[in-house]
Design a protein around this motif. Structure first.
Motif, mmCIF file in Angstrom:
data_model
loop_
_atom_site.group_PDB
_atom_site.id
_atom_site.type_symbol
_atom_site.label_atom_id
_atom_site.label_comp_id
_atom_site.label_asym_id
_atom_site.label_seq_id
_atom_site.Cartn_x
_atom_site.Cartn_y
_atom_site.Cartn_z
ATOM 1 N N ASP A 131 1.084 -1.068 -0.009
ATOM 2 C CA ASP A 131 0.068 0.074 -0.084
ATOM 3 C C ASP A 131 0.730 1.311 0.076
ATOM 4 O OD1 ASP A 131 0.814 -0.733 2.686
ATOM 5 O OD2 ASP A 131 -0.902 0.554 3.533
ATOM 6 N N ARG A 132 2.052 1.135 0.604
ATOM 7 C CA ARG A 132 2.821 2.382 0.548
ATOM 8 C C ARG A 132 3.621 2.524 -0.851
ATOM 9 N NH1 ARG A 132 7.151 2.818 5.057
ATOM 10 N NH2 ARG A 132 7.791 1.043 3.907
ATOM 11 N N ILE A 133 3.899 1.358 -1.178
ATOM 12 C CA ILE A 133 4.350 1.349 -2.746
ATOM 13 C C ILE A 133 3.375 1.968 -3.803
ATOM 14 C CG2 ILE A 133 5.133 0.190 -4.731
ATOM 15 C CD1 ILE A 133 6.357 -1.784 -2.431
ATOM 16 N N ASP A 134 2.254 1.625 -3.537
ATOM 17 C CA ASP A 134 1.035 2.148 -4.241
ATOM 18 C C ASP A 134 0.817 3.664 -4.170
ATOM 19 O OD1 ASP A 134 -1.121 1.855 -6.303
ATOM 20 O OD2 ASP A 134 -2.441 2.278 -4.464
ATOM 21 N N ALA A 135 0.699 4.105 -2.963
ATOM 22 C CA ALA A 135 0.596 5.626 -2.869
ATOM 23 C C ALA A 135 1.914 6.625 -3.297
ATOM 24 C CB ALA A 135 0.821 5.630 -1.083
ATOM 25 N N HIS A 142 6.186 6.331 6.070
ATOM 26 C CA HIS A 142 6.424 5.077 6.799
ATOM 27 C C HIS A 142 5.200 4.374 6.875
ATOM 28 C CE1 HIS A 142 10.651 6.023 6.820
ATOM 29 N NE2 HIS A 142 10.454 7.081 7.475
ATOM 30 N N GLY A 143 4.119 4.839 6.382
ATOM 31 C CA GLY A 143 2.714 4.395 6.618
ATOM 32 C C GLY A 143 1.720 5.425 7.290
ATOM 33 N N ALA A 144 0.629 5.244 7.211
ATOM 34 C CA ALA A 144 -0.548 6.198 7.480
ATOM 35 C C ALA A 144 -0.520 6.621 9.041
ATOM 36 C CB ALA A 144 -1.602 5.891 7.192
ATOM 37 N N PHE A 145 -0.080 5.665 9.855
ATOM 38 C CA PHE A 145 -0.210 5.860 11.216
ATOM 39 C C PHE A 145 1.390 5.784 12.085
ATOM 40 C CE2 PHE A 145 -4.230 4.417 10.097
ATOM 41 C CZ PHE A 145 -5.142 5.450 10.452
ATOM 42 N N ALA A 146 2.390 5.416 11.221
ATOM 43 C CA ALA A 146 3.602 5.667 11.632
ATOM 44 C C ALA A 146 4.290 6.984 11.532
ATOM 45 C CB ALA A 146 4.537 4.703 11.021
ATOM 46 N N GLU A 181 3.518 9.521 -10.038
ATOM 47 C CA GLU A 181 2.876 9.646 -11.555
ATOM 48 C C GLU A 181 2.244 10.837 -11.472
ATOM 49 O OE1 GLU A 181 1.630 4.916 -11.911
ATOM 50 O OE2 GLU A 181 0.093 6.034 -11.153
ATOM 51 N N ALA A 182 1.520 11.517 -10.405
ATOM 52 C CA ALA A 182 0.917 12.868 -10.553
ATOM 53 C C ALA A 182 2.118 13.765 -10.787
ATOM 54 C CB ALA A 182 0.032 13.067 -9.360
ATOM 55 N N LEU A 183 3.368 13.713 -10.006
ATOM 56 C CA LEU A 183 4.158 14.583 -10.390
ATOM 57 C C LEU A 183 4.609 14.556 -11.923
ATOM 58 C CD1 LEU A 183 6.425 14.153 -7.358
ATOM 59 C CD2 LEU A 183 5.154 16.159 -7.740
ATOM 60 N N ALA A 184 4.605 13.486 -12.406
ATOM 61 C CA ALA A 184 5.092 13.322 -13.686
ATOM 62 C C ALA A 184 4.054 13.905 -14.770
ATOM 63 C CB ALA A 184 5.498 11.822 -14.052
ATOM 64 N N ARG A 185 3.038 13.456 -14.423
ATOM 65 C CA ARG A 185 2.031 13.963 -15.489
ATOM 66 C C ARG A 185 2.110 15.613 -15.411
ATOM 67 N NH1 ARG A 185 -1.280 10.156 -13.039
ATOM 68 N NH2 ARG A 185 -2.174 11.662 -11.905
ATOM 69 N N ALA A 186 2.037 16.116 -14.202
ATOM 70 C CA ALA A 186 2.409 17.682 -14.160
ATOM 71 C C ALA A 186 3.689 18.200 -14.772
ATOM 72 C CB ALA A 186 2.143 18.011 -12.738
ATOM 73 N N GLY A 187 4.698 17.297 -15.014
ATOM 74 C CA GLY A 187 5.806 17.708 -15.698
ATOM 75 C C GLY A 187 6.886 18.293 -14.731
ATOM 76 N N VAL A 188 6.591 18.007 -13.573
ATOM 77 C CA VAL A 188 7.518 18.606 -12.227
ATOM 78 C C VAL A 188 8.401 17.474 -11.504
ATOM 79 C CG1 VAL A 188 6.036 20.433 -11.814
ATOM 80 C CG2 VAL A 188 5.993 18.304 -10.384
ATOM 81 N N LEU A 189 8.638 16.253 -12.238
ATOM 82 C CA LEU A 189 9.335 15.199 -11.561
ATOM 83 C C LEU A 189 10.564 15.215 -12.269
ATOM 84 C CD1 LEU A 189 9.546 12.909 -9.442
ATOM 85 C CD2 LEU A 189 8.569 11.455 -11.301
ATOM 86 N N LEU A 190 11.782 15.262 -11.563
ATOM 87 C CA LEU A 190 13.045 15.130 -12.036
ATOM 88 C C LEU A 190 13.554 13.685 -11.746
ATOM 89 C CD1 LEU A 190 14.581 18.734 -11.426
ATOM 90 C CD2 LEU A 190 13.454 17.825 -13.649
ATOM 91 N N ASP A 191 13.623 13.234 -10.447
ATOM 92 C CA ASP A 191 13.887 11.887 -10.176
ATOM 93 C C ASP A 191 13.388 11.552 -8.693
ATOM 94 O OD1 ASP A 191 15.645 9.712 -10.263
ATOM 95 O OD2 ASP A 191 17.418 10.932 -9.373
#
Length: 134
Positions: free
Chosen positions: A22-26, A101-105, A32-42
């Motif tokens: 679930d963390r990998i998915d989040a 580290h997780g929603a409640f960590a 993906e949202a950063l990439a779609r917006a064109g702001v993700l460099l790495d």
């Protein structure tokens, strides 16, 4: 403007435990949202400090110190590098960053702007640095 989003390590990341699906998915959805917006460099996660080393500089000498390193507060577990138009835009993206580290960590991220080459004082060393491709 480029910003480095630094994910601070935890005991779990230092143990080398893989993140839950679930963390990998989040994180995937966020990046993906950063990439779609064109702001993700790495973006990437880092292996535990036991697989790394530090180089200490003192009085003209260099000393290599192998990991692991005890204080997880000072360690980095991963990073995301973005390029945006303003600090406000960076803040908007960071507010959406998944709990590392997780929603409640407990966890922490740190955000730091990068120096841009144009901000450096002009001169031959700066011109040389600006000429380096990356």
């Amino acid at each position: 403007m480029r910003y480095l989003i630094i994910v601070k390590a935890s005991r779990r990341t230092e143990a080398g435990d893989p993140p839950e699906p679930d963390r990998i998915d989040a994180m995937a959805r966020y990046h993906e949202a950063l990439a779609r917006a064109g702001v993700l460099l790495d973006a990437n996660g880092l292996k535990p400090s036991r697989e790394g080393w530090r180089v200490r500089f003192r009085e003209g000498q260099r000393t290599v110190v192998d990991g692991p390193f005890a204080d997880t507060r000072d360690l980095v577990a991963g990073y995301t590098l973005i390029q945006v138009r303003s600090k406000q835009e960076a803040l908007e993206w960071v507010r959406r960053f998944p709990a590392p580290h997780g929603a409640f960590a407990d966890g922490e991220i740190e955000v730091r702007p990068l120096f841009e080459r144009e901000e450096l004082e002009p001169g031959p060393p700066t011109a040389r640095l600006r000429g380096v491709q990356h």
